[in-house]
Design a protein around this motif. Structure first.
Motif, mmCIF file in Angstrom:
data_model
loop_
_atom_site.group_PDB
_atom_site.id
_atom_site.type_symbol
_atom_site.label_atom_id
_atom_site.label_comp_id
_atom_site.label_asym_id
_atom_site.label_seq_id
_atom_site.Cartn_x
_atom_site.Cartn_y
_atom_site.Cartn_z
ATOM 1 N N SER A 53 -24.773 -6.627 -4.988
ATOM 2 C CA SER A 53 -24.221 -5.305 -4.731
ATOM 3 C C SER A 53 -23.187 -5.445 -3.633
ATOM 4 O O SER A 53 -23.323 -6.305 -2.740
ATOM 5 C CB SER A 53 -25.321 -4.331 -4.303
ATOM 6 O OG SER A 53 -24.809 -3.025 -4.222
ATOM 7 N N THR A 54 -22.144 -4.625 -3.688
ATOM 8 C CA THR A 54 -21.008 -4.742 -2.760
ATOM 9 C C THR A 54 -20.886 -3.479 -1.926
ATOM 10 O O THR A 54 -21.049 -2.366 -2.433
ATOM 11 C CB THR A 54 -19.708 -4.993 -3.537
ATOM 12 O OG1 THR A 54 -19.836 -6.211 -4.266
ATOM 13 C CG2 THR A 54 -18.518 -5.099 -2.595
ATOM 14 N N TYR A 55 -20.593 -3.663 -0.633
ATOM 15 C CA TYR A 55 -20.346 -2.559 0.299
ATOM 16 C C TYR A 55 -18.930 -2.686 0.842
ATOM 17 O O TYR A 55 -18.519 -3.766 1.291
ATOM 18 C CB TYR A 55 -21.343 -2.596 1.455
ATOM 19 C CG TYR A 55 -21.061 -1.557 2.518
ATOM 20 C CD1 TYR A 55 -21.444 -0.241 2.338
ATOM 21 C CD2 TYR A 55 -20.398 -1.911 3.697
ATOM 22 C CE1 TYR A 55 -21.177 0.719 3.312
ATOM 23 C CE2 TYR A 55 -20.127 -0.964 4.669
ATOM 24 C CZ TYR A 55 -20.508 0.352 4.469
ATOM 25 O OH TYR A 55 -20.239 1.302 5.430
ATOM 26 N N ILE A 61 -41.572 7.542 -11.889
ATOM 27 C CA ILE A 61 -40.180 7.116 -12.000
ATOM 28 C C ILE A 61 -40.094 5.636 -11.638
ATOM 29 O O ILE A 61 -40.638 5.199 -10.612
ATOM 30 C CB ILE A 61 -39.265 7.930 -11.064
ATOM 31 C CG1 ILE A 61 -39.355 9.428 -11.405
ATOM 32 C CG2 ILE A 61 -37.831 7.441 -11.153
ATOM 33 C CD1 ILE A 61 -38.828 9.786 -12.763
ATOM 34 N N VAL A 62 -39.436 4.847 -12.477
ATOM 35 C CA VAL A 62 -39.121 3.463 -12.143
ATOM 36 C C VAL A 62 -37.602 3.311 -12.178
ATOM 37 O O VAL A 62 -36.915 3.975 -12.964
ATOM 38 C CB VAL A 62 -39.800 2.455 -13.099
ATOM 39 C CG1 VAL A 62 -41.295 2.561 -13.028
ATOM 40 C CG2 VAL A 62 -39.321 2.653 -14.536
ATOM 41 N N GLU A 63 -37.106 2.444 -11.291
ATOM 42 C CA GLU A 63 -35.664 2.265 -11.164
ATOM 43 C C GLU A 63 -35.306 0.805 -11.377
ATOM 44 O O GLU A 63 -35.952 -0.102 -10.834
ATOM 45 C CB GLU A 63 -35.183 2.708 -9.781
ATOM 46 C CG GLU A 63 -35.370 4.198 -9.524
ATOM 47 C CD GLU A 63 -34.915 4.592 -8.127
ATOM 48 O OE1 GLU A 63 -33.974 5.386 -8.023
ATOM 49 O OE2 GLU A 63 -35.507 4.070 -7.162
ATOM 50 N N VAL A 64 -34.291 0.597 -12.192
ATOM 51 C CA VAL A 64 -33.690 -0.731 -12.370
ATOM 52 C C VAL A 64 -32.252 -0.565 -11.907
ATOM 53 O O VAL A 64 -31.404 -0.028 -12.637
ATOM 54 C CB VAL A 64 -33.771 -1.197 -13.837
ATOM 55 C CG1 VAL A 64 -33.222 -2.600 -13.973
ATOM 56 C CG2 VAL A 64 -35.194 -1.121 -14.361
ATOM 57 N N LYS A 65 -31.970 -0.996 -10.683
ATOM 58 C CA LYS A 65 -30.647 -0.755 -10.114
ATOM 59 C C LYS A 65 -30.319 -1.834 -9.098
ATOM 60 O O LYS A 65 -31.196 -2.541 -8.588
ATOM 61 C CB LYS A 65 -30.582 0.620 -9.452
ATOM 62 C CG LYS A 65 -31.504 0.781 -8.257
ATOM 63 C CD LYS A 65 -31.386 2.178 -7.662
ATOM 64 C CE LYS A 65 -32.270 2.317 -6.423
ATOM 65 N NZ LYS A 65 -32.181 3.665 -5.844
ATOM 66 N N ASN A 66 -29.031 -1.957 -8.801
ATOM 67 C CA ASN A 66 -28.576 -2.924 -7.821
ATOM 68 C C ASN A 66 -29.090 -2.557 -6.430
ATOM 69 O O ASN A 66 -29.368 -1.385 -6.156
ATOM 70 C CB ASN A 66 -27.047 -2.984 -7.800
ATOM 71 C CG ASN A 66 -26.484 -3.596 -9.062
ATOM 72 O OD1 ASN A 66 -27.056 -4.540 -9.622
ATOM 73 N ND2 ASN A 66 -25.358 -3.071 -9.536
ATOM 74 N N PRO A 67 -29.203 -3.535 -5.519
ATOM 75 C CA PRO A 67 -29.642 -3.225 -4.150
ATOM 76 C C PRO A 67 -28.699 -2.222 -3.495
ATOM 77 O O PRO A 67 -27.485 -2.217 -3.759
ATOM 78 C CB PRO A 67 -29.585 -4.582 -3.449
ATOM 79 C CG PRO A 67 -29.642 -5.588 -4.546
ATOM 80 C CD PRO A 67 -28.961 -4.977 -5.713
ATOM 81 N N VAL A 68 -29.257 -1.386 -2.646
ATOM 82 C CA VAL A 68 -28.459 -0.413 -1.896
ATOM 83 C C VAL A 68 -28.095 -1.059 -0.561
ATOM 84 O O VAL A 68 -28.973 -1.410 0.236
ATOM 85 C CB VAL A 68 -29.230 0.891 -1.687
ATOM 86 C CG1 VAL A 68 -28.391 1.860 -0.862
ATOM 87 C CG2 VAL A 68 -29.595 1.502 -3.034
ATOM 88 N N PRO A 120 -12.364 -4.687 4.899
ATOM 89 C CA PRO A 120 -13.386 -5.704 4.657
ATOM 90 C C PRO A 120 -14.415 -5.203 3.639
ATOM 91 O O PRO A 120 -14.600 -3.999 3.440
ATOM 92 C CB PRO A 120 -14.026 -5.910 6.038
ATOM 93 C CG PRO A 120 -13.142 -5.207 6.996
ATOM 94 C CD PRO A 120 -12.433 -4.141 6.245
ATOM 95 N N LYS A 121 -15.107 -6.173 3.007
ATOM 96 C CA LYS A 121 -16.200 -5.816 2.116
ATOM 97 C C LYS A 121 -17.257 -6.910 2.149
ATOM 98 O O LYS A 121 -16.989 -8.048 2.536
ATOM 99 C CB LYS A 121 -15.716 -5.573 0.689
ATOM 100 C CG LYS A 121 -15.077 -6.779 0.011
ATOM 101 C CD LYS A 121 -14.599 -6.405 -1.394
ATOM 102 C CE LYS A 121 -13.926 -7.598 -2.075
ATOM 103 N NZ LYS A 121 -13.486 -7.237 -3.456
ATOM 104 N N LEU A 122 -18.480 -6.536 1.741
ATOM 105 C CA LEU A 122 -19.631 -7.428 1.786
ATOM 106 C C LEU A 122 -20.310 -7.405 0.423
ATOM 107 O O LEU A 122 -20.540 -6.329 -0.142
ATOM 108 C CB LEU A 122 -20.621 -6.972 2.864
ATOM 109 C CG LEU A 122 -22.040 -7.529 2.786
ATOM 110 C CD1 LEU A 122 -22.041 -9.027 3.055
ATOM 111 C CD2 LEU A 122 -22.959 -6.803 3.761
ATOM 112 N N THR A 123 -20.665 -8.606 -0.084
ATOM 113 C CA THR A 123 -21.427 -8.712 -1.323
ATOM 114 C C THR A 123 -22.758 -9.374 -1.016
ATOM 115 O O THR A 123 -22.787 -10.461 -0.413
ATOM 116 C CB THR A 123 -20.667 -9.519 -2.376
ATOM 117 O OG1 THR A 123 -19.419 -8.878 -2.656
ATOM 118 C CG2 THR A 123 -21.482 -9.624 -3.665
#
Length: 823
Positions: free
Chosen positions: A261-263, A179-186, A249-252
């Motif tokens: 990626s945004t939290y 499995i390979v993943e292309v995704k935004n940082p967690v 609040p939020k963090l990018t």
């Protein structure tokens, strides 16, 4: 052995045996010889062999002209085909090679990227690979390459299953996948002081999972209060909140590969201490059996936290709560009001609990376990009391009550106490469990290594009870199991009991099984021959007896090593094995008490001699002879011998006058006997009587022909007007008089006979009514028909206006238009 034709099995390849050869081809069912493999073998013999025997080299055999065999392990295997002809046996051997199973392995420089891009792959295997086939799972075309290394550009975000098929030079292949993943940082994050009073400084900390080799280049913080965003290079920041409110609040997070990626943090709540908080009890003095209503109010308060002073607390958004105290006295109750999680002052109010608190203890009598004592342990000024025992019994105004239960079950007892000074009363409850438990067992007698189940019936319903089991010489527990199954480890007579413990306030109950359990079993013995021929039945004689005369055996189970006879027969019927070999015959017996014993004896099933008669059947003409061959390595005897040239020869000449079945019998070193037979059909001459009389039909009609005797080959001529000239009852449709001749012959053409079948065909009449006519009304007319010369009747219709309807040429007068038909 005597042989009429001594060169039969040793014919030189330079003799006439050149027309009889043995050979075979083989092919994997999937075209590959990879482990595991299924190989198909096909005989390519000449000279019409009558039977085949395969030795596949893997411990398995076959007998069909085309056969299959499985090879589950890589290696070289020698396969031998033995072909039996009418007058000889020939063999040929070939070696097949099954290659090892191919394994595919994938290694990758990275299996996680946060932006579409290139990933490098390397394939490998346990064998030499001729081709690597890559499927990258993103809808792009398959890649086939002899190189172990490849790269692929993943153009979109997603999770992809990358598959690899590695194929060796022989075509064997193995598959694997990753499995390979292309995704935004967690991104995850935490925050301190995310609620409270303003001003407050919150510390925000982030954690970002990024692909290997990547790094976070910036953290962009949006504090949610309208202040400018903050961009940092580290994962920690702090921010001062000075205005009352609820914030999101939020963090990018941005990475070196250009990913982001945004939290979103849970809401932050900030306020000011509520002012002028008040608290009071609506009923500051209550009986212990009552609930007190408490009220709190604070300016801008959004939540109240109550501490009742008895070890319990409550958080609520309501301004009114209720609470019941378990003890008497003055209770100091406190409350804190919160505005957006900013606490105000701790405010107290007093509540006085008066009256009485009902409570009591119970204990049963160890000599009479249905008798219970009830002791009053209530608090306060007890002016009066009333006991209720749950079964209708009651007592009043005593501190210690004694009550005997006449029924079993669960009873809810209660104590009501009152205080005449305050007028308060209170009630408490307790369940009383009364039972007459009995220990039962699944059997009164068992065999060693068998199990018995012990259960308690009429038991207490108290789930807090524990049980210590003393059964079959073993002690189990204490535990909560009300049933146990125990395997007997020794023979003898055992006394069994269980001890029930319901707590320190109750007496222990020791429940004994009414009868001891005896461990015993039957004695088994049977006779069977140690050696038996494969084609002979195996006879077993049962001599078993019960260990005690009264313990009769109820069931017998026989296992003969290759099948199970699951019946209650004391004496099994004779039986036969499918193949020779060594077997274990076992007998299991169960007596009337359920006791079981097992006895096993070995037997050897000796092989029977090999015998095959060539041919299995033959057809000859009367007066001819045929050669019969017994293919065997042992002594042979033929019967009946009155039409044979030799009755003890492997090869003999048969000259029967009528159809005969010849039987050959051989025996081997184990004195085992086998028989085989050949049917020789003798064709004799016959006649075919002609059919009686002639058959008349009209032209275009059909007739079914027939001939005797039946059971012969038949051919009718002429065949052009027949449905099938090769059957006994063809359908004929001749157009003229025809005589059909049937030629009948036997199956091998020894004798033949002819018969005939004549069919006479009558011709159909011919009629032409003449041309259509047109007349003036009232004009006389007549017809001008033409007829063949075989006419015998006429019928005109309709008959209107005609001089006659059954004559050859009618006439009439034209009154209206009409169409006439003559038949």
């Amino acid at each position: 052995m005597n042989k009429i034709v001594p060169f039969l099995f040793f014919a030189s390849f330079f003799s006439k045996s050149y027309s009889q050869t043995v050979d075979f081809t083989y092919q994997s069912t999937n075209g590959l010889f990879c482990s595991p493999a299924t190989i198909q073998f096909t005989q390519q013999c000449t000279g019409n062999p009558v039977s085949f025997t395969w030795d596949f080299g893997n411990g398995k055999a076959g007998y069909a002209a085309t056969d299959l065999s499985d090879y589950n392990t890589a290696g070289s295997y020698t396969v031998t085909l033995t072909a039996t002809f009418n007058n000889k046996i020939l063999k040929v051997s070939k070696t097949i090679v099954i290659t090892p199973q191919t394994k595919a392995i994938i290694t990758v420089d990275r299996s996680f990227i946060c932006v579409p891009g290139v990933i490098n792959f390397t394939g490998s295997s346990n064998v030499t690979v001729a081709n690597y086939q890559w499927d990258f799972g993103d809808g792009t075309a398959l890649i086939n390459t002899p190189s172990a290394n490849t790269s692929h550009n993943f153009a979109n975000l997603g999770t992809f299953t990358v598959k690899l098929r590695a194929t060796d030079v022989g075509g064997c292949f193995g598959d694997t996948s990753i499995i390979v993943e292309v995704k935004n940082p967690v991104v995850t994050a935490t925050a301190t002081q995310s609620r409270g009073c303003v001003p407050a400084t919150a510390v925000l900390t982030a954690n970002a999972a990024v692909p290997p080799g990547s790094s976070v280049t910036s953290y962009t913080w949006d504090y949610g209060d309208g202040s400018p965003q903050s961009v940092t290079a580290t994962n920690t920041t702090n921010h001062l909140y000075s205005v009352v409110g609820i914030y999101s609040p939020k963090l990018t997070v941005a990475t070196s590969e250009g990913c982001s990626s945004t939290y979103n943090f849970p809401n932050f709540s900030y306020g000011t201490p509520p002012a002028t908080t008040v608290a009071y009890a609506k009923n500051p003095t209550v009986c212990a059996s009552e609930e007190v209503l408490l009220v709190a109010k604070g300016t801008n308060a959004t939540r109240y936290f109550w501490s009742f002073g008895d070890g319990t607390s409550l958080s609520t958004t309501d301004t009114i709560v209720s609470h019941k105290f378990a003890t008497l006295g003055v209770k100091s109750v406190g409350v804190v009001a919160y505005f957006n999680e900013c606490p105000g002052a701790f405010v107290r109010t007093n509540v006085t609990v008066v009256g009485v608190v009902s409570s009591y203890s119970t204990a049963n009598n160890c000599t009479a376990k249905a008798a219970y004592s009830f002791s009053n342990t209530s608090q306060g000024n007890v002016s009066g009391s009333h006991w209720s025992f749950g079964d209708g019994g009651q007592q009043a105004n005593i501190n210690v009550a004694v009550h005997s239960y006449s029924l079993t079950g669960q009873f809810l007892s209660s104590l009501i106490v009152n205080d005449n000074v305050t007028g308060c009363a209170d009630t408490s409850y307790s369940n009383i469990y009364v039972a007459s438990p009995t220990l039962t067992s699944s059997a009164a007698a068992i065999c060693k290594n068998d199990s018995a189940t012990f259960s308690i019936i009429n038991n207490y319903t108290d789930t807090a009870a524990t049980y210590t089991w003393n059964v079959l010489g073993l002690q189990i527990g204490p535990d909560s199991n009300t049933q146990v199954t125990v395997k007997a480890n020794a023979t003898g007579s055992f006394t069994n009991f269980v001890v029930i413990n319901r707590g320190p306030q109750f007496c222990l109950d020791t429940i004994q099984l009414a009868n001891p359990i005896v461990v015993k079993g039957p004695n088994l013995n049977f006779d069977v021959a140690a050696n038996t021929c494969f084609n002979d039945p195996v006879v077993v004689t049962n001599n078993s007896q019960p260990s005690m005369a009264t313990d009769t055996v109820k069931l017998w189970y026989w296992n003969f090593g290759n099948l199970l006879k699951n019946d209650t027969a004391y004496q099994p019927l004779p039986f036969q094995y499918d193949v020779p070999g060594a077997y274990n015959i076992s007998l299991v017996a169960i007596d009337k008490n359920g006791c079981t014993d097992t006895l096993i004896k070995p037997v050897d099933i000796n092989p029977s001699p090999f015998l095959r008669i060539i041919p299995k059947s033959d057809t000859i003409c009367a007066g001819q002879s045929t050669t019969l061959v017994a293919v065997t390595d042992d002594n042979v005897t033929w019967s009946p011998g009155n039409s044979l040239s030799c009755i003890n020869c492997d090869t003999t000449i048969a000259n029967p006058q009528t159809s005969t079945q010849y039987v050959a019998v051989v025996s081997n070193a184990f004195n085992c006997i086998v028989r085989d037979s050949s049917n020789v059909v003798v064709n004799i001459s016959f006649t075919a009587p002609p059919s009686s009389g002639n058959t008349l039909i009209c032209k275009n009609e059909t007739v079914t022909l027939d001939a005797v005797p039946k059971g012969k080959k038949i051919l009718w001529t002429p065949s052009g007007t027949l449905s099938d000239p090769g059957i006994y009852n063809p359908v004929a449709m001749p157009l003229q008089n025809t005589t059909y001749t049937a030629v009948l012959s036997d199956s091998v053409g020894c004798f033949s006979a002819n018969t005939t079948f004549t069919v006479n065909v009558k011709q159909l009449p011919i009629v032409d009514a003449g041309p259509d006519r047109y007349y003036a009304k009232g004009t006389a007319y007549s017809f001008t028909p033409t007829y063949s010369n075989n006419i015998i009747s006429y019928s005109w219709s309709p008959s209107d206006l005609l001089s006659c309807s059954d004559c050859a040429i009618p006439s009439g007068a034209a009154s209206y238009s009409q169409k006439y038909i003559v038949k």
